[in-house]
Write a protein that holds these residues in place. Structure first.
Motif, mmCIF file in Angstrom:
data_model
loop_
_atom_site.group_PDB
_atom_site.id
_atom_site.type_symbol
_atom_site.label_atom_id
_atom_site.label_comp_id
_atom_site.label_asym_id
_atom_site.label_seq_id
_atom_site.Cartn_x
_atom_site.Cartn_y
_atom_site.Cartn_z
ATOM 1 N N ASP A 174 0.830 -1.209 0.000
ATOM 2 C CA ASP A 174 0.000 0.000 0.000
ATOM 3 C C ASP A 174 0.864 1.260 0.000
ATOM 4 N N LEU A 175 1.951 1.232 0.761
ATOM 5 C CA LEU A 175 2.837 2.394 0.807
ATOM 6 C C LEU A 175 3.515 2.627 -0.542
ATOM 7 N N ILE A 176 3.880 1.553 -1.239
ATOM 8 C CA ILE A 176 4.497 1.718 -2.559
ATOM 9 C C ILE A 176 3.480 2.259 -3.563
ATOM 10 N N SER A 177 2.253 1.802 -3.468
ATOM 11 C CA SER A 177 1.234 2.220 -4.447
ATOM 12 C C SER A 177 0.932 3.704 -4.372
ATOM 13 N N MET A 178 1.149 4.341 -3.204
ATOM 14 C CA MET A 178 0.866 5.774 -3.113
ATOM 15 C C MET A 178 1.893 6.611 -3.871
ATOM 16 N N LEU A 179 3.011 6.002 -4.283
ATOM 17 C CA LEU A 179 4.034 6.723 -5.044
ATOM 18 C C LEU A 179 3.717 6.774 -6.531
ATOM 19 N N LEU A 180 2.779 5.967 -7.000
ATOM 20 C CA LEU A 180 2.451 5.921 -8.421
ATOM 21 C C LEU A 180 1.557 7.103 -8.797
ATOM 22 N N PRO A 181 1.587 7.531 -10.065
ATOM 23 C CA PRO A 181 0.716 8.639 -10.489
ATOM 24 C C PRO A 181 -0.756 8.348 -10.281
ATOM 25 N N SER A 182 -1.154 7.082 -10.364
ATOM 26 C CA SER A 182 -2.559 6.740 -10.179
ATOM 27 C C SER A 182 -3.022 6.943 -8.760
ATOM 28 N N ALA A 183 -2.060 7.106 -7.810
ATOM 29 C CA ALA A 183 -2.435 7.309 -6.418
ATOM 30 C C ALA A 183 -2.907 8.718 -6.142
ATOM 31 N N SER A 196 5.890 20.837 -9.014
ATOM 32 C CA SER A 196 7.155 21.171 -8.362
ATOM 33 C C SER A 196 7.041 21.139 -6.846
ATOM 34 N N ASP A 197 5.844 21.417 -6.298
ATOM 35 C CA ASP A 197 5.664 21.384 -4.843
ATOM 36 C C ASP A 197 5.659 19.947 -4.303
ATOM 37 N N THR A 198 5.392 18.984 -5.157
ATOM 38 C CA THR A 198 5.267 17.595 -4.731
ATOM 39 C C THR A 198 6.530 16.779 -4.989
ATOM 40 N N GLU A 199 7.342 17.177 -5.957
ATOM 41 C CA GLU A 199 8.470 16.352 -6.377
ATOM 42 C C GLU A 199 9.468 16.115 -5.252
ATOM 43 N N ASP A 200 9.823 17.168 -4.496
ATOM 44 C CA ASP A 200 10.796 16.989 -3.419
ATOM 45 C C ASP A 200 10.270 16.055 -2.345
ATOM 46 N N ALA A 201 8.988 16.242 -1.957
ATOM 47 C CA ALA A 201 8.414 15.367 -0.926
ATOM 48 C C ALA A 201 8.282 13.937 -1.431
ATOM 49 N N LEU A 202 7.912 13.776 -2.706
ATOM 50 C CA LEU A 202 7.769 12.440 -3.273
ATOM 51 C C LEU A 202 9.115 11.732 -3.337
#
Length: 386
Positions: A174-183, A196-202
């Motif tokens: 489940d934790l890995i799936s939240m990293l996909l674009p579909s999440a 750009s606001d999400t890339e560093d946190a991701l």
């Protein structure tokens, strides 16, 4: 189907697999379905050359980092394939260990895991004979995993990624799936770019997840090595010859085969022979229809108590009452005790939880000191006094 969609389907199936018993046929069907998707995904990742040994971690795109988890997921699913013979289990274990070795090798090549964490998990706990040293090593490893999970949860809630996981205690898939674009990660107008606001946190949460699963993989590798040693010393099943198999099959058939009753021509004679075998058909109930109807009416009468709940309902009530023991096994043995948890929490200086745990530990130590003062060693031994 895109790589992200294929990976999302495989992760969704793997998340279901870990919650179902592996012995069931339906679970094995899900495992085979998931393995097909993961093998196709791994071949496509290799064909696209997403990861090159000449690159560094900074050279890999943020959206491509999630595919470093593919060998890890493949190893976890491969290890749940059902087997019946030691040789089959050894083959499954070799495939799962090979996938896990590939995952660890990628993390070492890109220097994702810090040196102090690699040093922490470099030494195996099972060869340590000193129980105190082995316990201290497990506590340090447990504390490191706890810190990584806390950082991951903090970033999930700060970026709003927790809303895409419905389970309160998500598993690794489940934790890995939240990293996909579909999440649901926020994307700009161009589909190939991440906000750009999400890339560093991701990128940060992906790095933390890789470090967390590196720690778990090292423990899993040690468990696999121990299982391999057990399988190596397991004696092979005895090989039966063709005559032995035929004799065994004949014995089983004769055990369940019914002898044809020997009915006398006149319908009279004894019902059983000297060995107790029936010689002719007979009925236990009386032949009178009225008597049979009367006996049948007495079945399930007013004095008969019918069940008021199913077995599942009864077990649910007993579980709520606390009458069913859960846990145990290797995970329970390796888990830190309550005293060790207090020692870990007491080290968290500057926090309210750490102060409360430190006070609780101090009170327990004081109570134990009072007990030892009032009950000196050997005070209750009255057997060997002269």
């Amino acid at each position: 189907m895109s790589l992200s969609q294929l990976f999302a389907n495989a992760l969704s199936t793997a998340s279901k697999v870990v919650s179902f018993p592996t012995i069931q046929d339906s679970t094995q069907e899900l495992i085979q379905y998931c393995l097909r998707d993961l093998n196709v995904l791994q071949s496509r990742v290799t064909a696209l050359s997403l990861f090159s040994p000449n690159e560094t971690f900074e050279d890999i795109g943020t959206r491509d980092l999630v595919y470093l988890f593919v060998p890890y997921v493949l190893s976890e699913v491969q290890g749940r394939v059902r087997t019946t013979e030691p040789a089959e289990r050894m083959q499954v274990l070799n495939r799962a260990q090979g996938s896990l070795t590939s995952f660890l090798s990628n993390l070492d090549n890109f220097e994702i895991v810090p040196a102090e964490e690699r040093l922490l998990y470099e030494y195996k706990t099972s060869p340590i004979r000193d129980a105190k040293q082995r316990r201290e090593m497990k506590i340090k490893q447990y504390q490191k995993e706890k810190d990584l999970r806390a950082k991951i949860d903090e970033i999930r809630r700060r970026q709003g990624l927790h809303q895409f996981i419905t389970d309160d205690e998500p598993n690794n898939f489940d934790l890995i799936s939240m990293l996909l674009p579909s999440a649901g990660t926020r994307q700009s107008a161009k589909d190939d770019e991440i906000d750009s606001d999400t890339e560093d946190a991701l990128r940060e949460v992906t790095l933390l997840l890789l470090r967390l699963m590196y720690a778990q993989s090292q423990v899993q590798m040690e468990s696999m090595d121990q299982e391999r040693e057990i399988l190596k010393h397991t004696p092979p099943p005895p090989i039966k010859s063709e005559n032995q198999r035929e004799q065994h099959q004949t014995a089983e058939e004769s055990m369940w085969k019914l002898d044809a009753p020997q009915v006398p021509k006149d319908g009279k004679g004894p019902l059983l022979d000297s060995s107790g075998k029936p010689l002719q058909p007979f009925t236990i109930l009386p032949s009178d229809a009225g008597t049979r109807a009367r006996l049948q009416a007495q079945v399930f009468g007013p004095s008969h108590r019918l069940p008021t709940m199913t077995i599942d309902e009864y077990l649910a009530i007993e579980r709520q009452r606390g009458n069913i023991l859960t846990g145990g096994g290797r995970a329970s043995t390796e888990a830190p005790t309550s005293k060790e948890k207090l020692e870990i929490a007491a080290e968290m200086e500057g926090t309210r939880e750490g102060e409360e745990m430190a006070e609780e530990k101090r009170q327990k130590d004081e109570q134990w000191a009072q007990y030892t003062d009032e009950n000196p060693r050997g005070a209750g031994n009255t057997m060997n006094r002269g």
